[in-house]
Design an enzyme around this catalytic site. Sequence first.
Site, PDB file in Angstrom:
ATOM      1  N   LYS A   1      -5.742 -10.495  -6.124  1.00  0.00           N
ATOM      2  CA  LYS A   1      -5.680  -9.424  -7.131  1.00  0.00           C
ATOM      3  C   LYS A   1      -4.371  -8.649  -6.963  1.00  0.00           C
ATOM      4  CE  LYS A   1      -8.324  -6.239  -4.202  1.00  0.00           C
ATOM      5  NZ  LYS A   1      -9.675  -5.750  -3.893  1.00  0.00           N
TER       6      LYS A   1
ATOM      7  N   ARG B   1     -19.598   1.944  -5.911  1.00  0.00           N
ATOM      8  CA  ARG B   1     -18.666   1.702  -7.021  1.00  0.00           C
ATOM      9  C   ARG B   1     -19.352   0.762  -8.001  1.00  0.00           C
ATOM     10  NH1 ARG B   1     -12.888   0.093  -4.376  1.00  0.00           N
ATOM     11  NH2 ARG B   1     -14.100  -1.835  -4.241  1.00  0.00           N
TER      12      ARG B   1
ATOM     13  N   TYR C   1      19.196  14.926  -0.189  1.00  0.00           N
ATOM     14  CA  TYR C   1      18.677  16.017  -1.019  1.00  0.00           C
ATOM     15  C   TYR C   1      17.842  16.980  -0.191  1.00  0.00           C
ATOM     16  CZ  TYR C   1      19.987  13.320  -5.161  1.00  0.00           C
ATOM     17  OH  TYR C   1      20.674  12.641  -6.113  1.00  0.00           O
TER      18      TYR C   1
ATOM     19  N   MET D   1      16.497   7.886  -4.700  1.00  0.00           N
ATOM     20  CA  MET D   1      16.048   6.826  -5.614  1.00  0.00           C
ATOM     21  C   MET D   1      16.573   5.457  -5.189  1.00  0.00           C
ATOM     22  SD  MET D   1      16.782   6.416  -9.689  1.00  0.00           S
ATOM     23  CE  MET D   1      15.783   7.790 -10.238  1.00  0.00           C
TER      24      MET D   1
END
Length: 363
Positions: free
Chosen positions: A35, A130, A256, A304
């Site tokens: 999955k 669930r 940063y 990033m």
Amino acid sequence: MPRPIHATIHASALRHNLERLRAAAPGARVWAIVKANAYGHGIERAWPGLRAADGFALLDLTEAERVRALGWRGPILLLEGVFAPRDLELCSRLQLWHVVHCDAQIDWLAAHKTQQPQRVFLKLNSGMNRLGFAPARLRAAHARLQALPQVDEVALMTHFSDADGPKDIAAQCDVFQRATEGLPGERSLCNSAAALRHGDDAAVRGDWIRPGIAVYGSSPDFPAHNIAHWGLQPTMTLASELIAVQNLQPGDSVGYGSTFTADRPIRIGVAACGYADGYPRHAPTGTPVLVDGIRTRTLGRISMDMLAVDLQPAPFARPGSEVTLWGVSASGAVLPIDEVAASAGTIGYELMCALAARVPVVV
Ligand SMILES: *Cc1c(COP(=O)(O)O)cnc(C)c1O
């Protein structure tokens, strides 16, 4: 030249881990869980390492189509069953086995027109809450399924909530044994953690185990046990290179928010990897990383596209030096994904699934 970052999928490690799981639950057949695009590895890329599995289990019908497109003719199991009545047509066409966890799915089966009866896994809710039938309602669901001409064999399954932790599986096993006692059909209970920890118990391992994370080289119960303890190997390496080196003086900071400030002169490296590549932005200063196979740490905030590393343990590092974010370095040094995940407050599952599409992957 492209950015130097890339991921590598290790087919031999997938094979090794699959065998390790098989050995942990002797005699049981193995669903390789693929999955979430094989836990971020890519179904097609993981396939060469996983073809010794007895079956493939997943959630998405499109993923089932992709496994069939690879030429797999054996069992495929839909772990959440079908989502709508028309999905049953695809189950017939692709010969998919599917989980039945609620009454609506039985209603849809009863209305489904098919020549070929389908294999189903009836799911018991033994405490995860669930999916699945409550213990008191399991036998009625089982009888209903068995009476349907659309249904071939009915297997029984459940899923553990705490197989990786101190609460463990005893209470849920008990619920499963009592709810299924005397019912015919194959059994499937174990995820990775349960297979590794309890696969030697025939009642727990059942007929099929369903390992996911351990196949992908992450320890299901880290930090209690690491992959070395379980005999597992990393299946995904995320690697890049230093693209710059800076010399910081006491009082200089990096990145940063200036969250890291040098208290002595140090050399730092800047690696071409950031959160847009799937590296966790929440990884704090001190998250482990390898430079030329030497263990060191990240410094300051993850950007990033870049992150900074401490070069004090690696004085010969320079632009172009190899940076291993997780996995295995060229020299063979291992940095388990679990250690990076733990430092960032998450688990290996999330990091592998989050590998960004922009990262080139080689097998
Ligand atoms: C994801 C999943 C598994 C595999 O769990 P791991 O912890 O990755 O081994 C097994 N069974 C079901 C029903 C699942 O959804």
